[in-house]
Design an enzyme around this catalytic site. Structure first.
Site, PDB file in Angstrom:
ATOM      1  N   LYS A   1      15.642 -43.307 -21.154  1.00  0.00           N
ATOM      2  CA  LYS A   1      14.791 -42.292 -21.809  1.00  0.00           C
ATOM      3  C   LYS A   1      14.182 -41.339 -20.790  1.00  0.00           C
ATOM      4  CE  LYS A   1      10.361 -43.327 -23.016  1.00  0.00           C
ATOM      5  NZ  LYS A   1       9.407 -42.321 -22.512  1.00  0.00           N
ATOM      6  N   ASN A   2      13.580 -41.899 -19.742  1.00  0.00           N
ATOM      7  CA  ASN A   2      12.829 -41.051 -18.822  1.00  0.00           C
ATOM      8  C   ASN A   2      13.722 -40.199 -17.918  1.00  0.00           C
ATOM      9  OD1 ASN A   2      10.519 -41.995 -19.932  1.00  0.00           O
ATOM     10  ND2 ASN A   2       9.843 -43.206 -18.167  1.00  0.00           N
TER      11      ASN A   2
ATOM     12  N   ARG B   1       9.909 -45.107 -29.944  1.00  0.00           N
ATOM     13  CA  ARG B   1       9.913 -43.963 -29.033  1.00  0.00           C
ATOM     14  C   ARG B   1      10.812 -44.235 -27.840  1.00  0.00           C
ATOM     15  NH1 ARG B   1       4.674 -42.868 -26.566  1.00  0.00           N
ATOM     16  NH2 ARG B   1       6.151 -41.637 -25.378  1.00  0.00           N
TER      17      ARG B   1
ATOM     18  N   ARG C   1      -4.391 -39.038 -17.816  1.00  0.00           N
ATOM     19  CA  ARG C   1      -3.086 -38.422 -17.551  1.00  0.00           C
ATOM     20  C   ARG C   1      -3.112 -36.895 -17.533  1.00  0.00           C
ATOM     21  NH1 ARG C   1       1.575 -41.729 -20.699  1.00  0.00           N
ATOM     22  NH2 ARG C   1       2.900 -41.174 -18.963  1.00  0.00           N
TER      23      ARG C   1
ATOM     24  N   ASP D   1       5.670 -49.446 -15.993  1.00  0.00           N
ATOM     25  CA  ASP D   1       6.266 -49.587 -17.325  1.00  0.00           C
ATOM     26  C   ASP D   1       6.788 -51.006 -17.592  1.00  0.00           C
ATOM     27  OD1 ASP D   1       5.639 -46.992 -17.889  1.00  0.00           O
ATOM     28  OD2 ASP D   1       7.677 -46.207 -17.706  1.00  0.00           O
TER      29      ASP D   1
ATOM     30  N   CYS E   1      -4.342 -39.591 -23.600  1.00  0.00           N
ATOM     31  CA  CYS E   1      -3.464 -40.460 -24.368  1.00  0.00           C
ATOM     32  C   CYS E   1      -3.959 -41.882 -24.198  1.00  0.00           C
ATOM     33  CB  CYS E   1      -2.014 -40.328 -23.933  1.00  0.00           C
ATOM     34  SG  CYS E   1      -1.633 -41.209 -22.449  1.00  0.00           S
TER      35      CYS E   1
END
Ligand code: UD1
Length: 424
Positions: free
Chosen positions: A22-23, A398, A122, A306, A117
């Site tokens: 994803k990233n 997500r 952030r 993560d 968030c």
């Protein structure tokens, strides 16, 4: 809202393939804004955040087509507006990644400010400072970042803090700037390297991606290319922990063991037997309660933030007392509160969690608070006795492609309860 119902699953066994990262995919999709020709992206994961980025590009008038499953072709030739609206940015902070390429190619961008968030403040100040240093004029008005520039100028940018999307944004700005840019204290994450590979395939002149100093020689124009996204190291790591927490034996295919070095070291410390090939990883934890492992999160090549939540779940079942220190984000321990509901023993002191492992935990209804926190709750649910109901699974959608199917194929007892079924 969908929920996931997870029952005690016993040792997981079998083979599962990693999806594209994803990233890595998010900045690469945005890199298509740097050209007036098609960018063909393969190994693209089918995720909510990817859908959001596609919507973001489409509403700018960019043509997005899908020639096959897990592939897109993006053509920004037809772009009509350089605005990223609040409705999309608020659901995905990574929308800020359109800023650098729009400014570099079109000379203007209006991107809604992402705001706070769930996992901390952030800010995006370093993205903006870097672009200003390259000559952009930036104003904050009505909740939007308004950025304009005639042609960005190459310069030396020294990041105060290692920022992944900040490095990516400025890399995308620098490739079309006039002259040389040097990014110092740049993020070394594999996703930055993958973006650089894609940009190089598009004609960019970049050296040093993967180290903390990146040199970019700006060019006047880039061209179309085809790029295959790297495997998702966080999804890979999550499956590895799923094997360890259930005391199972699993092979992850279509991955790259080099991407998960720091995670493999910790799993080995926990007692897992690990074997690797070019594109696979075997983990064997049969009949073995994991040992508790201490860790602290760090920018790559350190232990990834993560994966912190997933290891907190693992340590909750492990033999011994462990500490987990979060150094990247403030307020990234929300999963601890939910793990307590399963009976975990966790104490938070500032940015450190102290976890006393328990032989067994008991399922309960829990709430997902962010993407990786929700993964941790799913993992804990696999190993806990009884049933765990994870609410707000849109967080997990997500970033994890078909997680219930993928874990299900390893023998996990996991079922999605749709909004219609639950009446919620
Ligand atoms: C990216 C990843 C995310 C991962 C994180 C850290 C994507 C889409 N997301 O997020 O999954 O958890 O890296 O590995 O790739 N900071 C500032 N000012 C800035 C930018 C960042 O102070 O302008 C701070 C942040 O508040 C944080 C730290 O820098 O404390 C690192 O954040 P950053 O690397 O930017 O995270 P993201 O790129 O948003």
């Amino acid at each position: 809202m969908d929920k996931l119902l997870i029952a005690a699953s016993g040792p997981l066994a079998g083979e599962v393939a990693a999806s594209g990262a994803k990233n890595a995919a998010l900045p690469i999709l945005c890199a298509a804004l740097l050209i007036d020709q098609p960018l063909h992206i393969t190994n693209l994961p089918d995720l909510w955040d990817i859908g959001t980025t596609r919507k973001l590009l489409s509403q700018m008038g960019v043509a997005v087509s899908q020639p096959a499953v897990n592939e897109v072709v993006i053509d920004a030739k037809s772009i009509t507006t350089c605005v990223a609206p609040y409705e999309l940015v608020k659901t995905m902070r990574a929308s800020i990644l359109v800023l650098g390429p729009l400014l570099a190619k079109r000379g203007e961008a209006q991107v809604s400010l992402p705001g706070g968030c769930a996992i901390g403040a952030r800010p995006v100040d370093l993205h903006l400072l870097g672009l200003e240093a390259m000559g952009a004029e930036i104003k904050l008005e009505g909740g939007f970042i308004h950025a304009t520039a005639s042609r960005l100028k190459g310069t030396r940018i020294m990041f105060d803090t290692v920022t992944v999307t900040g490095t990516e944004n400025l890399l995308m700005a620098a490739v079309l700037a006039d002259g040389e840019s040097v990014l110092e204290n740049a993020a070394r994450e594999p996703e930055v390297v993958d973006l650089a590979r894609c940009l190089i395939a598009m004609g960019a002149k970049i050296e040093g991606a993967g180290s903390s100093t990146i040199h970019v020689q700006g060019v006047a124009e880039l061209h179309g290319a085809t790029h295959r996204v790297i495997p998702d190291r966080i999804e890979t790591g999550t499956f590895l922990v799923a094997a360890a927490i259930t005391r199972g034996r699993v092979r992850i295919t279509r991955t790259d063991p080099n991407l998960v070095d720091a995670v493999l070291v910790k799993l080995q410390q926990a007692g897992a037997k690990v074997a690797t090939g070019v594109d696979w990883i075997d983990i064997d934890c049969r009949g073995r309660r994991p040992d508790a492992v201490n860790l602290h999160t760090m920018p790559h090549p350190g232990f990834p933030t993560d994966m912190q939540a997933q290891f907190m779940a693992l340590n909750s079942f492990a033999d011994g007392v462990s500490t987990i220190r979060e150094t990247i984000f403030e307020n990234r321990f929300m999963h601890a509160q939910e793990l307590l509901r399963l009976g975990a023993e966790i104490r938070i002191e500032g940015n450190t969690a102290i976890i006393t492992g328990r032989e067994s935990l008991t399922g309960a209804p829990v709430m997902a608070t962010d993407l990786r926190a929700s993964a941790a709750l799913v993992l804990a649910g696999l190993a806990a006795e009884g049933e765990t109901l994870v609410d707000r699974v849109y967080h997990i959608d997500r970033g994890y492609e078909r997680i219930e199917q993928k874990l299900g194929q390893l023998g996990a007892k996991i079922r999605r309860i749709t909004k219609q079924e639950s009446g919620a």
